[in-house]
Scaffold this motif. Structure first.
Motif, PDB file in Angstrom:
ATOM      1  N   UNK A 209      42.415   6.646 -20.657  1.00 24.64           N
ATOM      2  CA  UNK A 209      41.554   7.829 -20.560  1.00 24.64           C
ATOM      3  C   UNK A 209      40.575   7.696 -19.402  1.00 24.64           C
ATOM      4  N   UNK A 210      40.035   6.491 -19.229  1.00 27.56           N
ATOM      5  CA  UNK A 210      38.984   6.283 -18.224  1.00 27.56           C
ATOM      6  C   UNK A 210      39.490   6.444 -16.799  1.00 27.56           C
ATOM      7  N   UNK A 211      40.809   6.423 -16.613  1.00 22.51           N
ATOM      8  CA  UNK A 211      41.376   6.501 -15.268  1.00 22.51           C
ATOM      9  C   UNK A 211      41.608   7.924 -14.774  1.00 22.51           C
ATOM     10  N   UNK A 212      41.363   8.913 -15.627  1.00 24.12           N
ATOM     11  CA  UNK A 212      41.642  10.298 -15.241  1.00 24.12           C
ATOM     12  C   UNK A 212      40.381  11.156 -15.339  1.00 24.12           C
ATOM     13  N   UNK A 213      40.430  12.306 -14.694  1.00 25.94           N
ATOM     14  CA  UNK A 213      39.310  13.245 -14.759  1.00 25.94           C
ATOM     15  C   UNK A 213      38.959  13.571 -16.204  1.00 25.94           C
ATOM     16  N   UNK A 214      37.669  13.656 -16.473  1.00 32.55           N
ATOM     17  CA  UNK A 214      37.230  14.065 -17.798  1.00 32.55           C
ATOM     18  C   UNK A 214      37.416  13.018 -18.868  1.00 32.55           C
ATOM     19  N   UNK A 215      37.771  11.809 -18.468  1.00 29.81           N
ATOM     20  CA  UNK A 215      37.964  10.723 -19.431  1.00 29.81           C
ATOM     21  C   UNK A 215      38.919  11.139 -20.547  1.00 29.81           C
ATOM     22  N   UNK A 216      40.073  11.647 -20.151  1.00 28.86           N
ATOM     23  CA  UNK A 216      41.023  12.123 -21.153  1.00 28.86           C
ATOM     24  C   UNK A 216      42.454  11.847 -20.723  1.00 28.86           C
ATOM     25  N   UNK A 217      43.339  11.846 -21.720  1.00 29.14           N
ATOM     26  CA  UNK A 217      44.766  11.726 -21.456  1.00 29.14           C
ATOM     27  C   UNK A 217      45.310  13.065 -20.962  1.00 29.14           C
ATOM     28  N   UNK A 218      46.490  13.024 -20.359  1.00 27.71           N
ATOM     29  CA  UNK A 218      47.178  14.252 -19.986  1.00 27.71           C
ATOM     30  C   UNK A 218      47.565  15.011 -21.255  1.00 27.71           C
ATOM     31  N   UNK A 219      47.339  16.317 -21.237  1.00 31.41           N
ATOM     32  CA  UNK A 219      47.729  17.183 -22.347  1.00 31.41           C
ATOM     33  C   UNK A 219      49.039  17.895 -21.995  1.00 31.41           C
ATOM     34  N   UNK A 220      49.843  18.180 -23.011  1.00 36.92           N
ATOM     35  CA  UNK A 220      51.078  18.912 -22.731  1.00 36.92           C
ATOM     36  C   UNK A 220      50.771  20.267 -22.098  1.00 36.92           C
ATOM     37  N   UNK A 221      49.610  20.835 -22.426  1.00 41.14           N
ATOM     38  CA  UNK A 221      49.200  22.116 -21.853  1.00 41.14           C
ATOM     39  C   UNK A 221      48.893  22.000 -20.364  1.00 41.14           C
ATOM     40  N   UNK A 222      48.653  20.776 -19.880  1.00 42.20           N
ATOM     41  CA  UNK A 222      48.433  20.556 -18.451  1.00 42.20           C
ATOM     42  C   UNK A 222      49.747  20.560 -17.670  1.00 42.20           C
TER      43      UNK A 222
END
Length: 251
Positions: A209-222
């Motif tokens: 999570x810390x490696x991406x924008x917003x401290x989050x995992x990729x969402x299927x909606x992305x």
């Protein structure tokens, strides 16, 4: 100029019953496409049938087909049966895959064979049959992984199994170009689905999570809008791997 829309098109989604594939099936139907939903095993049947019900509720045609895609014969049958169900396929999306996080020294031959069969061999023959069956000006999209641009431990057979798909994609894009068929791969970051969590500790999840924008995992909606774009207005993009991971990694 051809109108680039999903309305009235026929879409085949491998792994289309749940997670990203299920979302793509629902969104394609909402956009006016007929949708064939592939699933692998009996354990996925209920989710695939629920997705089919959602597809048909949009007033379009839908079908559910089961197949083990590690068998080239089954892939050929899948495309033939999909055509029988809804007509000539215009868009073929392969979301199928398998994750394994395991050190190389602990990986068995059976695990290696299974991972390469599911992530590379099945993808290759999916491309082959799509090339044989798709309508002119069709679109082929394969889901790979952002680990293709990573330098990490544990995922040798997953990233290694997905990496050939880039080469398959480039070759197919050249071979199918005279028919106007575009061929691309999409590489999401670690996705917030059950596919991911079974391989990771809570601590590593927080690291990802810390490696991406917003401290989050990729969402299927992305990811779904990117695939939809490649299947419509993004037709001029071909032979590419598109990394969509919130800045998680790059080449």
């Amino acid at each position: 100029m051809t109108e680039h829309t999903l309305k009235g098109k026929n879409v085949l989604i491998a792994g289309g019953g749940k997670n990203l594939g299920g979302l793509l099936a629902r969104q394609s139907a909402a956009a006016g496409a007929n949708v064939v939903i592939h699933y692998n095993s009996d354990g996925s049947r209920e989710e695939a049938e629920a997705t089919l019900a959602a597809v048909e509720a949009e007033g379009v045609q839908g079908a559910v087909l089961q197949a083990d895609l590690t068998s080239p014969e089954n892939v050929a049958t899948l495309f033939a049966d999909a055509e029988k169900a809804v007509g000539r396929i215009d868009v073929a999306v392969n979301t199928a895959g398998k994750v394994l996080r395991k050190p190389i020294v602990d990986t068995t031959e059976d695990e290696y064979d299974s991972m390469l069969d599911i992530n590379a061999k099945a993808a290759y023959f999916f491309l082959k049959e799509a090339g044989r069956h798709l309508a002119d000006d069709g679109k082929i999209i394969t889901v790979v992984t952002a680990l293709l641009a990573a330098f990490t431990d544990g995922y040798s057979t997953y990233a290694g199994g997905k990496s050939p798909v880039e080469h398959f994609t480039r070759a197919a894009s050249k071979e199918f170009a005279d028919r106007g068929i575009s061929v691309n791969a999409v590489a999401p970051g670690p996705m917030d689905t059950p596919f991911f969590y079974g391989q990771e500790t809570p601590e590593r999840v927080e690291f990802h999570k810390s490696q991406a924008m917003g401290n989050q995992l990729t969402q299927i909606e992305d990811i779904a809008p990117i695939i939809r774009f490649l299947a419509t207005e993004g037709w001029w993009i071909t032979g590419q791997t598109i990394f969509a991971n919130g800045g998680y990694t790059t080449r």
